[in-house]
Every structure is written in C-alpha cells, then in structure tokens.
Design an enzyme around this catalytic site. Structure first.
Site, PDB file in Angstrom:
ATOM      1  N   GLU A  71     -11.546   4.941   5.296  1.00  0.00           N
ATOM      2  CA  GLU A  71     -11.727   3.887   4.298  1.00  0.00           C
ATOM      3  C   GLU A  71     -12.168   2.554   4.916  1.00  0.00           C
ATOM      4  O   GLU A  71     -11.963   1.500   4.315  1.00  0.00           O
ATOM      5  CB  GLU A  71     -10.437   3.694   3.502  1.00  0.00           C
ATOM      6  CG  GLU A  71     -10.052   4.916   2.693  1.00  0.00           C
ATOM      7  CD  GLU A  71      -8.995   4.584   1.675  1.00  0.00           C
ATOM      8  OE1 GLU A  71      -9.336   4.429   0.495  1.00  0.00           O
ATOM      9  OE2 GLU A  71      -7.814   4.470   2.070  1.00  0.00           O
ATOM     10  N   HIS A  90      -5.636  -3.279   3.907  1.00  0.00           N
ATOM     11  CA  HIS A  90      -5.570  -2.230   2.882  1.00  0.00           C
ATOM     12  C   HIS A  90      -4.272  -1.459   3.073  1.00  0.00           C
ATOM     13  O   HIS A  90      -3.957  -1.040   4.186  1.00  0.00           O
ATOM     14  CB  HIS A  90      -6.751  -1.268   2.984  1.00  0.00           C
ATOM     15  CG  HIS A  90      -6.564  -0.039   2.130  1.00  0.00           C
ATOM     16  ND1 HIS A  90      -6.297  -0.108   0.779  1.00  0.00           N
ATOM     17  CD2 HIS A  90      -6.552   1.289   2.440  1.00  0.00           C
ATOM     18  CE1 HIS A  90      -6.153   1.114   0.291  1.00  0.00           C
ATOM     19  NE2 HIS A  90      -6.294   1.973   1.279  1.00  0.00           N
ATOM     20  N   HIS A 160      -3.517   4.527  -6.006  1.00  0.00           N
ATOM     21  CA  HIS A 160      -3.856   4.507  -4.597  1.00  0.00           C
ATOM     22  C   HIS A 160      -3.122   3.379  -3.849  1.00  0.00           C
ATOM     23  O   HIS A 160      -2.194   3.646  -3.106  1.00  0.00           O
ATOM     24  CB  HIS A 160      -5.384   4.361  -4.475  1.00  0.00           C
ATOM     25  CG  HIS A 160      -5.912   4.374  -3.083  1.00  0.00           C
ATOM     26  ND1 HIS A 160      -7.235   4.524  -2.791  1.00  0.00           N
ATOM     27  CD2 HIS A 160      -5.291   4.231  -1.893  1.00  0.00           C
ATOM     28  CE1 HIS A 160      -7.418   4.497  -1.495  1.00  0.00           C
ATOM     29  NE2 HIS A 160      -6.244   4.315  -0.922  1.00  0.00           N
TER      30      HIS A 160
HETATM   31 ZN   LIG Z   1      -6.098   3.996   1.111  1.00  0.00          ZN
END
Ligand SMILES: [Zn+2]
Length: 230
Positions: A71, A90, A160
C-alpha cells in the site's frame, strides 16, 4: 533522518496505532520528489537501516532484495497531490474502523484532536473499483483515496483503516495517535450520552486549537522518541 522514520514506526506501534501492519513515511527533506519508508516489516521491528527511498510513483530506489509495502501508493499519491504534506501514517487502528462502517461522522472530541474538526471523509474503495481485496495497491487507488481526502489531514477507509498526514513527521505521528484516542473518546461519549449529539469542537475552535497543537506535537515526540531503543 532514517533514525527518525524508524523511530516513528516504533512509536506508532508502542501507542497502539499500528500492529503487525501499517506504515509511516516522511517526504525526503532534500528531494521533495522522494519519500522515505521502511521495507515491508512490522513497525515495532523497524531499524534505521530498513528505511528505503521511493520516488513519488512509489518505485523503490535502493531496496535491493527487500520487499516493499503493497500500500505504498497511499504515500506517493498524497505527496504528489499535497505539497504541504511532509509525512503520512497509514494504520488499521481498531477504534477508528467503526467510523468507516456506519453513518456516524468522526468529530473532534477534545483539543488534542482539533485537526479533526475540519471534517473526516470516508473513502469507499468499492465506489470506483467494485469488489477488491480492499488494499490501496496501485496508483489509481492511491489517486482515488487522495481525491476523497482533499485538503483534509485525516481520511478513513471503509472496512480497512485510516490515513493521517501532517506537515512534519512529528505532526503526522501526533495526528495518527490522537485520531485513535479521539475515536475511543467518541465511542465512550456516545455510550455516556446514549447517542445524543456531542458538544464537539466546531471548525473555528478546531482551527484555533490546532495551532497550539504544533508545539504539543513536538513535546509528545520528545517523550515518545526518548522511549525508543533500536
Ligand atoms: Zn492498510
């Protein structure tokens, strides 16, 4: 520089923002078209020598045989779109995830989370890409996330996690930590008030309080950084 990025990963793990997953990056201070992020490993284990340099298309420049995070496009596309962003976190921090699952906007519950008062959008990967593995694993998905984030500093990702940005590594880490803390407080507030609308910070209070947070973030960093041992 690499020590600070590695320390940021360990701080986020110690604060419960990341576990085996999640990542933090910093825009390269001398090369605005590059960023620094660890190779793919658990944040609590990151060492300064694990930090890899990426271009803004998220190509690794000095990774050698080391794997990259799937990612990483989250980071590259935010740096491309937002010249004011100097660092990105993140995470899948658990208290935050529910706000991406139901129609209950995250609000700024207290002054340390003042940066949330500008509003917290939710990126739903399904809207543009249909059924996916939920990961922001290419440039197009990174662009779509960045578009939903707009000028905000925090964006949630349905089912997520979330992304927190800041002008500096210290600010991004502070915001990631206090987004998770704020989420917990909002859950408690919701339970205590039986779902009544909370007296959260408004946008003007948020703007004023966030200016004070610039110094608060540095004080928090000094504490957290002092606790990191490689
Ligand atoms: Zn993630």
């Amino acid at each position: 520089m690499r020590e600070d990025v590695a320390a940021a990963a360990r701080i986020l793990a110690a604060q419960g923002v990341v576990d085996a997953f999640g990542h933090v990056s910093m825009r390269h201070p001398a090369r605005k078209d590059r960023y620094l992020m660890a190779c793919a490993k658990a944040p609590a284990l990151v060492r300064p020598e694990d930090i890899v340099e990426y271009d803004l298309d998220s190509n690794a420049l000095d990774a050698g045989s080391r794997a990259s995070f799937l990612e990483r496009f989250i980071h590259g596309e935010i740096y491309k779109a937002r010249g004011d962003v100097g660092a990105v976190v993140h995470s899948h921090s658990p208290s935050v995830v529910p706000f991406g699952l139901v129609d209950a906007p995250m609000q700024a519950m207290f002054h340390n989370a003042a940066f949330l008062a500008a509003g917290v959008p939710v990126f739903d990967i399904r809207e543009k890409f249909g059924a996916t593995d939920m990961l922001v694993g290419n440039t197009a998905k990174g662009v779509a996330l960045t578009e939903v984030m707009g000028r905000r500093d925090v964006v949630l990702m349905r089912a997520h996690g979330s992304v927190a940005c800041g002008p500096s590594l210290q600010a991004a880490v502070f915001r990631a930590v206090y987004t998770e803390v704020n989420a917990r407080i909002q859950h408690w507030t919701n339970a205590l008030g039986h779902g009544a609308r909370p007296a959260a910070l408004d946008s003007e209070e948020g703007r004023l309080a966030d200016a004070v947070n610039e110094k608060a973030a540095l004080r928090a960093w000094d504490l957290w950084r002092s606790q990191v041992r490689f």
